[in-house]
Design a protein around this motif. Structure first.
Motif, PDB file in Angstrom:
ATOM      1  N   ARG A  52       5.550  11.561  -8.510  1.00  0.00           N
ATOM      2  CA  ARG A  52       4.372  10.751  -7.499  1.00  0.00           C
ATOM      3  C   ARG A  52       4.957   9.319  -7.338  1.00  0.00           C
TER       4      ARG A  52
ATOM      5  N   TYR B  39       0.547  -1.549  -0.081  1.00  0.00           N
ATOM      6  CA  TYR B  39       0.012  -0.010  -0.307  1.00  0.00           C
ATOM      7  C   TYR B  39       0.928   1.032  -0.120  1.00  0.00           C
ATOM      8  N   SER B  40       0.272   2.208  -1.296  1.00  0.00           N
ATOM      9  CA  SER B  40       1.614   3.210  -1.140  1.00  0.00           C
ATOM     10  C   SER B  40       0.598   4.827  -0.619  1.00  0.00           C
ATOM     11  N   GLU B  41       0.997   5.323   0.954  1.00  0.00           N
ATOM     12  CA  GLU B  41       0.478   6.019   0.886  1.00  0.00           C
ATOM     13  C   GLU B  41       0.704   7.540  -0.078  1.00  0.00           C
ATOM     14  N   ARG B  42       1.577   7.466  -0.911  1.00  0.00           N
ATOM     15  CA  ARG B  42       1.938   8.648  -1.440  1.00  0.00           C
ATOM     16  C   ARG B  42       0.956   8.773  -3.264  1.00  0.00           C
ATOM     17  N   LEU B  43       0.591   7.377  -3.750  1.00  0.00           N
ATOM     18  CA  LEU B  43      -0.677   6.961  -4.463  1.00  0.00           C
ATOM     19  C   LEU B  43      -1.353   6.448  -4.380  1.00  0.00           C
ATOM     20  N   ASP B  44      -1.888   6.320  -2.669  1.00  0.00           N
ATOM     21  CA  ASP B  44      -3.190   6.457  -2.510  1.00  0.00           C
ATOM     22  C   ASP B  44      -3.574   4.834  -2.709  1.00  0.00           C
ATOM     23  N   GLU B  45      -3.088   3.787  -2.777  1.00  0.00           N
ATOM     24  CA  GLU B  45      -3.898   2.574  -3.236  1.00  0.00           C
ATOM     25  C   GLU B  45      -2.600   1.504  -3.374  1.00  0.00           C
ATOM     26  N   SER B  46      -2.710   0.477  -3.802  1.00  0.00           N
ATOM     27  CA  SER B  46      -2.167  -0.993  -3.524  1.00  0.00           C
ATOM     28  C   SER B  46      -1.721  -1.699  -4.578  1.00  0.00           C
TER      29      SER B  46
ATOM     30  N   PHE C 224       7.343   6.820  -4.960  1.00  0.00           N
ATOM     31  CA  PHE C 224       6.452   5.336  -4.309  1.00  0.00           C
ATOM     32  C   PHE C 224       7.937   4.724  -4.151  1.00  0.00           C
TER      33      PHE C 224
ATOM     34  N   ASN D 271       0.993   7.253 -14.055  1.00  0.00           N
ATOM     35  CA  ASN D 271       2.125   6.678 -13.389  1.00  0.00           C
ATOM     36  C   ASN D 271       3.301   6.410 -14.728  1.00  0.00           C
TER      37      ASN D 271
ATOM     38  N   GLU E 125       9.422   4.732  -0.600  1.00  0.00           N
ATOM     39  CA  GLU E 125       8.020   3.347   0.240  1.00  0.00           C
ATOM     40  C   GLU E 125       8.639   1.708  -0.544  1.00  0.00           C
TER      41      GLU E 125
END
Length: 379
Positions: free
Chosen positions: A119, A31-38, A123, A101, A127
């Motif tokens: 962004r 899960y990436s906070e920067r992308l707000d997705e897994s 990730f 992306n 991350e």
């Protein structure tokens, strides 16, 4: 046929004929906070990963993780078997939104759906790579490969992130994006930056794909000295869909040009190998110790090419670095046998059998054959 290839091909054949993905591979979600997705991640470890507790490996990030991971991981395994490239931890990254992306600028036609490369890079660097370093033995060397839109993205990394990414492969990159905007950054290769390597290729694509590659070629040809070493190739017989196979194999050999210290039959001593890689670290910009397959290939070559003491010394050094390698112990047993030292050969072969069974090695049957042959010779 040289003595090495005539006599040693049998010793190496079982290594080559069974080249597959490492047994120790994983697939998981990050899960990436920067992308707000897994993001789905796949990892293939080198075969030698379990043979040592402290040896660290370069990482190769495969941007097209869902489609390119399998063949790239297999080719890394194959090429590293012959010491053409280092053994690497291959990591497939399956981006959920390639357009967003992998493009570095936002265009009006795709407002809100493009321009997320910055962004996505956060990730990767802040991350994903830290998590990989926590979970695996990762060397401070990262390579990345991408095709088409992700080839555009790896071009972006080559131009902007040499501090973090040491080698880049861009296969048929979509350089046409946003009116060829990425090409305005090529001049930055002349700026002060760490040593890095970049390989880019194009297949038979017409139109704006071909135009972008032609412009890139022209701009690179006009640059003055740079710490980035690049190579461009065109594969006229390949299509956009078929070129990732040859593009990645050629790209891997390019970014690790000169890595093989003994590409032909001329052999080197352990001391000569150490000096070679000290110099290679200077010219390539990175320093990695010799890996499992290098010890095996160079040791067997030396043994079969008339320098048996060199071969034994190299293989012994390999078993010290990789003490649980059934392949190195089996090769060392072969070298001891050639040296008419049957007790040492039996001891080394016994260790090869032990570790092959422990690792459930696919080489077990061949290792057992040599072990039985040595036991018969003792009787």
């Amino acid at each position: 046929m040289t003595r090495f290839f005539a006599a040693a091909i049998g010793a190496l054949m079982f290594v080559v004929s069974n080249v597959t993905l490492a047994d120790d591979k994983a697939s998981f979600q990050v899960y990436s906070e920067r992308l707000d997705e897994s993001v789905t991640i796949r990892v293939a470890l080198p075969e030698s990963y379990l043979h040592s507790t402290d040896f660290a490996y370069p990482v190769l990030l495969v941007m097209d993780g869902s489609t390119q991971f399998e063949h790239i991981a297999g080719n890394v395994n194959f090429l590293s078997t012959f010491a053409e490239i280092p053994e690497m931890i291959v990591v497939g990254v399956s981006a959920n939104n390639r357009l967003k992306n992998f493009t570095h600028t936002e265009v009006e036609q795709f407002a809100g759906r493009s321009g997320g490369a910055g962004r996505f890079t956060e990730f990767l660097l802040n991350e994903l790579l830290p998590q990989l370093r926590d979970e695996y033995r990762v060397a401070p060397y990262t390579a990345v490969t991408g095709h088409s839109l992700s080839g555009l993205y790896t071009t972006y990394l080559a131009l902007h992130h040499a501090d973090e990414i040491q080698a880049v492969i861009s296969v048929s990159p979509s350089l046409w994006w946003d009116d060829f905007a990425i090409l305005s950054h090529v001049g930055q290769l002349q700026d002060e930056r760490p040593a890095s390597r970049w390989f880019a290729s194009m297949a038979s694509e017409p139109g704006e794909m071909a135009e972008g590659f032609a412009r890139l070629t022209q701009q690179l040809d006009s640059l003055s000295a740079s710490n980035t070493e690049w190579e461009l190739q065109q594969f006229a017989d390949e299509t956009h869909d078929t070129t990732p196979l040859i593009g990645n194999v050629t790209g891997l050999r390019s970014i690790f040009n000169g890595f093989n210290a003994v590409p032909e039959v001329d052999v080197k001593s352990m001391q000569d190998l150490e000096r070679y890689y000290q110099q290679y670290a200077v010219t390539s910009g990175y320093n990695l110790p010799m890996g499992h397959q290098q010890y095996n290939v160079y040791g067997l070559k030396a043994a079969y090419e008339g320098q048996l003491p060199w071969g034994i010394a190299i293989l012994q050094a390999g078993t010290e670095q990789f003490p649980e390698s059934e392949i190195l112990w089996d090769s060392l047993a072969t070298a001891y046998k050639m040296n008419d030292d049957l007790p040492a050969a039996l001891e080394a072969s016994g260790k090869a059998v032990e570790f092959a069974k422990t690792h459930h090695s696919k080489y077990l049957s061949e290792i057992l054959l040599q072990n039985e042959s040595l036991k018969r010779a003792e009787r």
